[in-house]
Each structure stands twice: as C-alpha cells, then as structure tokens.
Design a protein around this motif. Structure first.
Motif, PDB file in Angstrom:
ATOM      1  N   PRO A  50       0.801  -1.219   0.000  1.00 66.37           N
ATOM      2  CA  PRO A  50       0.000   0.000   0.000  1.00 66.37           C
ATOM      3  C   PRO A  50       0.835   1.271   0.000  1.00 66.37           C
ATOM      4  CG  PRO A  50      -0.665  -1.486   1.764  1.00 66.37           C
ATOM      5  CD  PRO A  50       0.630  -1.965   1.220  1.00 66.37           C
ATOM      6  N   TYR A  59      -0.367  -6.486  -5.998  1.00 61.85           N
ATOM      7  CA  TYR A  59      -1.802  -6.483  -5.717  1.00 61.85           C
ATOM      8  C   TYR A  59      -2.629  -7.194  -6.762  1.00 61.85           C
ATOM      9  CZ  TYR A  59      -2.106  -3.572  -1.655  1.00 61.85           C
ATOM     10  OH  TYR A  59      -2.052  -3.104  -0.391  1.00 61.85           O
ATOM     11  N   THR A  63      -5.330 -10.456  -6.096  1.00 64.95           N
ATOM     12  CA  THR A  63      -6.712 -10.048  -5.929  1.00 64.95           C
ATOM     13  C   THR A  63      -7.586 -10.554  -7.056  1.00 64.95           C
ATOM     14  OG1 THR A  63      -5.796  -8.056  -5.003  1.00 64.95           O
ATOM     15  CG2 THR A  63      -8.159  -8.088  -5.400  1.00 64.95           C
ATOM     16  N   ILE A 307     -13.418  -2.465   2.289  1.00 67.91           N
ATOM     17  CA  ILE A 307     -12.075  -2.330   1.731  1.00 67.91           C
ATOM     18  C   ILE A 307     -12.232  -2.095   0.245  1.00 67.91           C
ATOM     19  CG2 ILE A 307      -9.855  -3.444   1.367  1.00 67.91           C
ATOM     20  CD1 ILE A 307     -10.462  -5.239   3.733  1.00 67.91           C
ATOM     21  N   HIS A 309     -10.235  -1.708  -3.289  1.00 65.96           N
ATOM     22  CA  HIS A 309      -8.962  -1.982  -3.951  1.00 65.96           C
ATOM     23  C   HIS A 309      -9.007  -1.306  -5.311  1.00 65.96           C
ATOM     24  CE1 HIS A 309      -5.275  -4.100  -4.787  1.00 65.96           C
ATOM     25  NE2 HIS A 309      -5.768  -4.501  -5.923  1.00 65.96           N
ATOM     26  N   ASP A 314      -5.058  -0.072  -1.625  1.00 71.55           N
ATOM     27  CA  ASP A 314      -6.155  -0.407  -0.725  1.00 71.55           C
ATOM     28  C   ASP A 314      -6.635   0.850  -0.020  1.00 71.55           C
ATOM     29  OD1 ASP A 314      -5.953  -2.994  -1.451  1.00 71.55           O
ATOM     30  OD2 ASP A 314      -5.767  -3.791   0.571  1.00 71.55           O
TER      31      ASP A 314
ATOM     32  N   SER B  10      -9.637  -9.524   0.129  1.00 72.55           N
ATOM     33  CA  SER B  10      -8.817  -8.313   0.100  1.00 72.55           C
ATOM     34  C   SER B  10      -7.347  -8.697  -0.017  1.00 72.55           C
ATOM     35  CB  SER B  10      -9.052  -7.503   1.370  1.00 72.55           C
ATOM     36  OG  SER B  10      -8.593  -8.230   2.488  1.00 72.55           O
ATOM     37  N   THR B  11      -6.526  -7.689  -0.142  1.00 70.57           N
ATOM     38  CA  THR B  11      -5.104  -7.959  -0.324  1.00 70.57           C
ATOM     39  C   THR B  11      -4.522  -8.672   0.880  1.00 70.57           C
ATOM     40  OG1 THR B  11      -4.983  -5.937  -1.597  1.00 70.57           O
ATOM     41  CG2 THR B  11      -2.916  -6.897  -0.871  1.00 70.57           C
TER      42      THR B  11
END
Lengths: 327, 109
Positions: A50, A59, A63, A307, A309, A314, B10-11
């Motif tokens: 992040p 990422y 994901t 959350i 993305h 994020d 999520s990550t």
C-alpha cells in the motif's frame, strides 16, 4: 496518509489474529516458529504494497484470481484433498497406465479380463502373431457374440468348446486369480494346438471375413481405435457391441471422438466465460451494506466497513454512499 | 459471532491465505488450524474496520450489473467516481460486493 492508515489497520489486524490464534497453535502442538512465520509473511507483502510507489504488481495478481476462488484452503474446508494433487492425479492416472498394445488391437473384445492380456503377451512373442490374434478373436467373439454369430463359431472345430466353458467360468464362477491360471492353462493348450493345427487357420480366416480386415494387419487396424485417443479402450467396445461389423465401427469411431472433445471444450469454455468477468474488474470494493434502495432507475446504496482496492491501492472506509443510475 | 469471509478477498486476506496455504502444504500447519486462523482473521478484520476506520467515501456511477443472491449484493459500476478526503478517482469499471451488515448483529441474549 491513506496508505499509512491502511498499514496501521493491517498491522493491528495481523497482531490481533496472531495473538488470538496463539492458543490454538499451542493446542495443536504447532511451535511459535510457525506462528512467527505466519506473522511475518503477511506483514511483508501487504504492508509494503500500500505504500506509495510500490504499487500494483503485488496487488493485481492475488486479488484477481482470488475473487471467486478465494483459497485452496476453502477447498480443504469443502472436503477436498489438501495436497491438490489428488484431484488432478485421480482422474486420468487410474485409466491411463494399463493400456497395453492389446487393448487397442482387440476392439471387439469388450470387457476382456486381465487374463487375456497377461496370458497373451507371453505366447504372442513366442509364436506367430496371426494365429494368436485369431485365437483371441475366437474367444472374445465367442464371449460376446455367441448369440449373434452362432453359425460362425462352430466352424472352428475345437474353439467353441473352449469358449463356452472358459467364458462361463470366468464370468460367474472363477475368481480373478483362478482366471489367470485357467486362461494361462488354456492358452498353453491352445498354443500347442494352434502350432499343430496351423494349416487349419486360414480356413477360419476365410469364414470370419468380418474380422479379417481388422486382424489381417495387426498394426494397421489400430488406426481406427487410436483416434479416440486415451480412452480408446473404453470407447472402442461400445460400437463393437452394437455394430459387430468393423466397417461400422470405423464410422462411429470417427463420430465419437469429436463429440467427446466438444463436450470437454464446452466445459472449458464455460469456465473461461465465468473467469472472464472477474479479471476485467480489477477494481474491487468489499463491504457490508446497510441499505439498498431504488426509485425507478435511481439507486442509492449505503455501505460500511469496507475495503476498496482501486488502482492497486487499498482504501479502507467506514461508510460509503453510492448513487448511480441505470442505463 | 458470525463473520464474513468477504474480507479474505482483500489484499491482506489473500496474502494470509497464501501463507497459510504454504504452511498447510508443507505440513507445518493442519488444515483445521489454518481455517481457524482465517476465521479469526474475519473477526479481527471486521473489528478493525469498525473501530479504527472512520473515513467516508462517496461513489457515483452508472450501474452495469446488479445481483442480489444469498444476501450478497454484487454491483458492477461503470464510470464510477470515488470521492473522499483521501482519494478522488474515476474508474471505468468497479465491482462492489457487499454482505448484509445485519447478519453481523445477531440478537445477543
């Protein structure tokens, strides 16, 4: 600012998880070393990513695919094997290994026992191939086609006797081990007989014209049954039962493989189609909804604790109001 | 307490899952224990989002797809504009997956 906030939250989550799971680890007898590894590994990846500058690479890869296939562990939870190798190896391997050259060469011997293969291999190498295939044909045809070709079998003077007795024993009475012995003994006898009666064999060939095409050239007819590919030994017998003539077999074999291949293709296409929707949406929002309302084509949605993305970053949020309209 | 497995996608959840997967496949951790870790992650993530995050975001866009199945809303927005104190972005396509928050509030006797 956002990234530091996300990092802080993530670190707290990891610490929280580790602290609360520690007892379970001890209960299960797993050492602290594993726990520390567990704590360290997620720390490295999500915290670095992040941060501004170290973006998308880490990422996008996890994901995307995890969208609908969250984890192999979920497979474990659903009862599948942990290794992941089992479902793969399970399908083809049990069917693949046994195919001996005989499986392809005798398409009409439908559910022939192993005794055929084992018993045939040894004498085959020692004796001329043609009489052996001929003998084999007689037996297999006697087994399956006894009702269909009553007139053909008696032509071979001694063969029908062996077919009748041996087949009944193999199918209904004798166990597998005994069948090996029985067939080997029969084969030995037959071997000696065929050696003695070798001049008689051409007569049998002439009578069974239907099968002559296939077995006259032992290597060539395998073409027909190689086309189905791996499952040749399973697919070939089916047309043989319904249509004893080899000419029809050839035609049906040509038809069958494409059908099966299409079936596989359809499945693969379905999987691809399902998967295509997901990678296209790289930007993902995971949240809980409080309220979803719609007035005509105007939608309003309130989310919380989510959350996002977006663009490899994020973003955590406590509350989201979404407005949109239908097309 | 009920939890959502939602945040595993999520990550951080993905990273944790992959790590656990490695540990399970190497035999260091049993699958049952790995699942317990994930369940704990669900709880911790939910708590953290609820207690530590205060930011608010507005999104506007066109609705491409909507689906409500098993108490889960799935939206796909096109040309969505995200606005908050931290971000202001317009994205061509965004997928939103949302579970019912009421499911996390079971009646406590």
């Amino acid at each position: 600012m956002a990234s530091s906030n996300v990092s802080t939250v993530y670190i707290s989550v990891i610490d929280d998880v580790i602290s609360k799971v520690r007892e379970d680890f001890i209960t299960y007898g797993v050492g602290d070393a594993v726990l520390n590894e567990l704590q360290a590994t997620p720390l490295q990846t999500p915290i670095q990513t992040p941060l501004p500058g170290t973006d998308t690479g880490m990422y996008n890869i996890p994901t995307g695919p995890s969208d609908y296939a969250p984890s192999p562990i979920s497979d474990v939870r659903n009862g599948m094997a942990i290794n992941g190798a089992d479902p793969k190896t399970g399908r083809p391997s049990p069917y693949m290994p046994p195919p001996s050259p005989w499986m392809n060469q005798r398409p009409l011997g439908v559910d022939v026992n192993v005794a055929y293969v084992e018993g045939r291999e040894d004498p085959d190498r020692g004796v001329q191939p043609q009489p052996l295939t001929q003998d084999f044909l007689m037996m297999s045809s006697g087994k399956r086609k006894r009702d269909e070709y009553p007139g053909q079998l008696p032509s071979g003077s001694f063969v029908p006797q062996q077919d009748g007795s041996a087949d009944q024993i193999v199918e209904f009475i004798v166990s597998k081990e005994n069948t090996h012995q029985l067939w080997s003994s029969i084969i030995v006898k037959q071997e000696t007989l065929t050696q003695k009666v070798t001049p008689v064999i051409p007569q049998r060939d002439g009578i069974q014209d239907d099968y002559n095409d296939q077995f006259f050239f032992p290597g060539v007819p395998t073409e027909d049954y190689n086309t189905p590919g791996e499952s040749a030994e399973y697919r070939a017998p089916t047309p043989a039962v319904g249509t004893p003539k080899p000419r029809n077999d050839t035609g049906e074999d040509d038809d069958e493989p494409p059908l099966n291949e299409d079936d596989d293709d359809d499945d693969e296409l379905d999987d691809l189609e399902q998967g295509e929707d997901e990678p296209n949406t790289l930007h993902l929002v995971l949240a809980q909804f409080d309220k979803v309302t719609r007035t005509k084509n105007r939608w309003k949605c309130t989310l919380k604790d989510g959350i996002m993305h977006l663009n490899g970053r994020d973003v955590l949020f406590n509350k989201v109001c979404i407005f949109w309209s239908n097309f | 307490m009920a939890t959502f497995e939602l945040y595993r996608r999520s990550t951080i959840g993905t990273c944790l899952t992959e790590t656990l997967d490695d540990l399970v496949s190497s035999g260091a951790v049993s699958p049952e224990l790995a699942i317990q870790v994930l369940v704990q992650f669900d709880k911790s993530m939910t708590d953290a989002l609820e207690s530590q995050v205060k930011s608010k975001v507005n999104i506007k866009g066109h609705l491409h797809t909507y689906r409500f199945c098993d108490n889960v809303w799935t939206f796909i927005l096109t040309d969505a504009t995200f606005k908050s104190e931290e971000i202001s972005e317009t994205l061509s396509k965004v997928k939103i997956v949302a579970c019912d928050s009421k499911l996390l509030q079971p009646p406590h006797p």
